[in-house]
Write an enzyme that holds these catalytic residues in place. Structure first.
Site, short mmCIF file in Angstrom:
data_model
loop_
_atom_site.label_atom_id
_atom_site.label_comp_id
_atom_site.label_asym_id
_atom_site.label_seq_id
_atom_site.Cartn_x
_atom_site.Cartn_y
_atom_site.Cartn_z
N HIS A 108 0.82 -1.21 0.00
CA HIS A 108 0.00 0.00 0.00
C HIS A 108 0.86 1.26 0.00
CE1 HIS A 108 -3.70 -2.28 1.69
NE2 HIS A 108 -3.83 -2.07 0.41
N GLU A 118 -3.92 -12.70 -14.12
CA GLU A 118 -3.25 -12.53 -12.82
C GLU A 118 -2.78 -13.87 -12.27
OE1 GLU A 118 -5.87 -9.24 -10.60
OE2 GLU A 118 -7.03 -10.83 -11.57
N ASN A 162 0.87 -7.28 -10.48
CA ASN A 162 1.03 -7.41 -9.03
C ASN A 162 0.71 -8.83 -8.58
OD1 ASN A 162 1.29 -4.69 -9.41
ND2 ASN A 162 -0.46 -4.09 -8.19
N ASP A 163 -0.49 -9.28 -8.89
CA ASP A 163 -0.88 -10.64 -8.49
C ASP A 163 -0.16 -11.70 -9.33
OD1 ASP A 163 -2.53 -10.60 -6.23
OD2 ASP A 163 -4.24 -9.88 -7.40
N CYS A 186 -1.91 -3.55 -16.69
CA CYS A 186 -2.47 -2.54 -15.78
C CYS A 186 -1.95 -2.70 -14.36
CB CYS A 186 -4.00 -2.60 -15.79
SG CYS A 186 -4.69 -4.15 -15.18
#
Length: 561
Positions: free
Chosen positions: A196, A422, A445-446, A493
């Site tokens: 985060h 993902e 990210n994932d 993305c």
């Protein structure tokens, strides 16, 4: 008391994982210490326990209300983080555990400490994204304790002069409140490239380094030159050299700011540069940048802080705000990505040992009767009233059957269907997924987390979840190749799209669009404009031959210099 560093142990450079590019020079500041937790407590008599329980309830509600108020003044990832923390302050399990301890004679503060320790231990054992919530829970505990004690709410004291903030970790609520004119650089001991703290720093445009193990040796007041692209901090550098580095970065930022789009390589090859948004306010802010459209519209925001599911009309109003901000332009909407660290109050979430591998994304949307259909109805209604044709994609797709079912539901509403890549299974089946959908969007990210079997929030595994990992990029290249063969578009993305150097490599792999935080749009687009497609392809080839992220970065930098 500041730590005294023996002369023999002094260091001149601290290295970590680069997150947000940029150069900053200034004195080190550190967060104020968290409130001291008492070690002894008085028991509460039977006659006072109901009043003590109510005192705690009021304090927790006040903290939640303040966090929601701050969320209303924020946008994007910051708003989502603040809303999620507000929900945590009202979590029924945590509140119930506190109430039980008060009924047994504990005071409100003792009960809050005991219940938090109980849940923190449980979250840590669960691992994954749930382990990341421990930082959030401890922050909520401290805020509630301060409220009970009548003390000011804990958090960051913003410096009077532009400074470099160093911390072991930052509570997401504190990161979301940073002022980039006063905190001009940020580095943490913990955290990874998709934590985060990293995501919000990127949204705010604050140069940032994470997973920097030696930060605790740097005293407050030390003059530091932070290079977010190199992932390093130089301690007590020559002032003239530091000033020259900052001036060179400002010149580069001015060049970047002059870029007006559209996204192309130096020789005219088109790569769309898009923005990630979460709400109408974020979309209007992104519209002021050279972003050509929206590559990721996260729709969770209108669901997270609700006791009941938002109606079709309520959702349609929110979606129409984003569609209207980019009228006539491309908008890619992701259906609800809930579960794991983003639970819904109106859904009965199962008790899972590993929520990151459990009921989340498309799985929870299809398991909850009518949830996906109502969201798609709302998207269709918003599209009709704004005369737009949004592209709609589902998160966490792992099988061809899931993609086919989702595509049929989207096409039934005259919308354009796609899916997120993902899960490694989706990358390996990209050709077959494209038989059913019109586009793919890679969430790096994932994809990094699941490919490398490494919690993307773990500071100890930050190097494994680095988007430059060759295994992750091999799956990206494979997915892009499937898109080229099918004549269909493949975008990225994830946070990887915000890295200007990696953006050029992705273009060389055949990625057709890059979607990132609005603050990163110009940096990505302007860097792409300095290189030819052939050089991007050459860089991609070299990167795919690398054995680790550092070698991959160096190879790309060498080819694209």
């Amino acid at each position: 008391m500041e730590k005294v560093i023996p002369a023999a142990a002094a260091i001149s450079i601290v290295r970590g994982t680069p997150v947000v590019p940029g150069v900053a020079y200034g004195p080190v500041v550190r967060p104020a210490p968290r409130p001291q937790i008492p070690t002894t407590f008085e028991r509460i008599p039977d006659t006072a326990r109901d009043a003590e329980a109510e005192r705690f309830r009021v304090a927790a509600a006040a903290v939640a209300d303040r966090l929601r108020g701050r969320a209303g003044r924020a946008s994007g990832a910051a708003a989502e983080v603040l809303l999620a923390n507000a929900q945590l302050a009202e979590d029924r399990g945590w509140l119930g555990a506190v109430a039980a301890k008060i009924r047994n004679g504990a005071g409100a503060i003792e009960a809050a400490v005991g219940a938090t320790d109980q849940f923190a231990d449980m979250f840590t054992k669960l691992g994954g994204l749930m382990a990341e919530r421990v930082t959030d829970l401890l922050d909520i505990r401290d805020r509630v304790i301060a409220e009970l004690a009548g003390h000011p709410e804990p958090g960051l004291d913003l410096p009077d002069e532009p400074s470099i903030l160093l911390a072991e970790d930052l509570a997401p609520a504190d990161t979301a409140g940073l002022d980039p004119t006063r905190v001009i650089g940020l580095a943490t001991t913990l955290g990874g490239p998709t934590s985060h703290t990293a995501i919000i720093a990127r949204q705010l445009g604050i140069p940032c380094v994470v997973a920097a193990a030696d930060l605790d040796t740097v005293p407050a007041g030390t003059r530091v030159l932070l290079d977010g692209a190199a992932g390093e901090l130089r301690l007590d550098p020559d002032p003239d050299e530091a000033a020259a580095a900052v001036a060179a970065d400002r010149s580069e930022q001015a060049r970047i700011a002059s870029w007006a789009g559209p996204g192309t390589t130096e020789d005219g090859h088109r790569v769309e540069i898009l923005a990630n948004v979460q709400d109408g306010a974020g979309a209007r802010a992104a519209r002021a940048t050279p972003a050509e459209g929206v590559g990721l519209f996260r729709t969770e925001l209108c669901f997270l802080d609700r006791e009941t599911e938002p109606t079709v009309e309520e959702q349609a109003e929110i979606y129409a705000e984003v569609f209207g901000a980019f009228a006539g332009r491309k908008v890619v909407l992701r259906t609800l990505d809930a579960g794991s660290d983003k639970p819904l109050r109106f859904v009965d979430h199962p008790d899972e040992h590993n929520p990151a591998l459990g009921l989340r994304g498309i799985r929870i949307a299809t398991a909850t009767e009518g949830l996906l259909d109502r969201q798609l109805d709302a998207v269709a209604a918003a599209a009709e009233r704004t005369s737009t044709e949004p592209w709609v994609m589902a998160p966490m797709i792992a099988t061809v059957a899931e993609a086919a079912h989702f595509a049929a539901a989207v096409r039934a509403r005259d919308l354009v269907p796609g899916v997120m890549v993902e899960v490694p299974a989706a990358a390996l089946l990209a050709e077959r997924l494209l038989e059913h959908v019109d586009f793919l969007s890679i969430g790096t990210n994932d994809l990094a987390q699941y490919t490398m079997a490494a919690d993307r929030m773990s500071p100890h595994l930050a190097s494994l979840t680095d988007p430059w990992q060759p295994a992750v990029l091999a799956l990206v290249a494979r997915t892009a190749a499937a898109g080229r063969a099918a004549g269909k578009r493949v975008g990225v993305c994830g946070e990887a799209a915000a890295d200007p150097l990696l953006g050029c490599v992705l273009a060389g792999m055949g990625v057709t669009s890059l979607s990132c935080a609005a603050a990163a749009v110009a940096g990505v687009g302007s860097r792409l404009a300095t290189v030819t497609l052939d050089r991007c392809r050459e860089a991609a080839d070299e990167v795919l031959r690398a054995v680790d992220p550092g070698e991959a970065r160096d190879a790309a930098a060498r080819v694209l210099a």
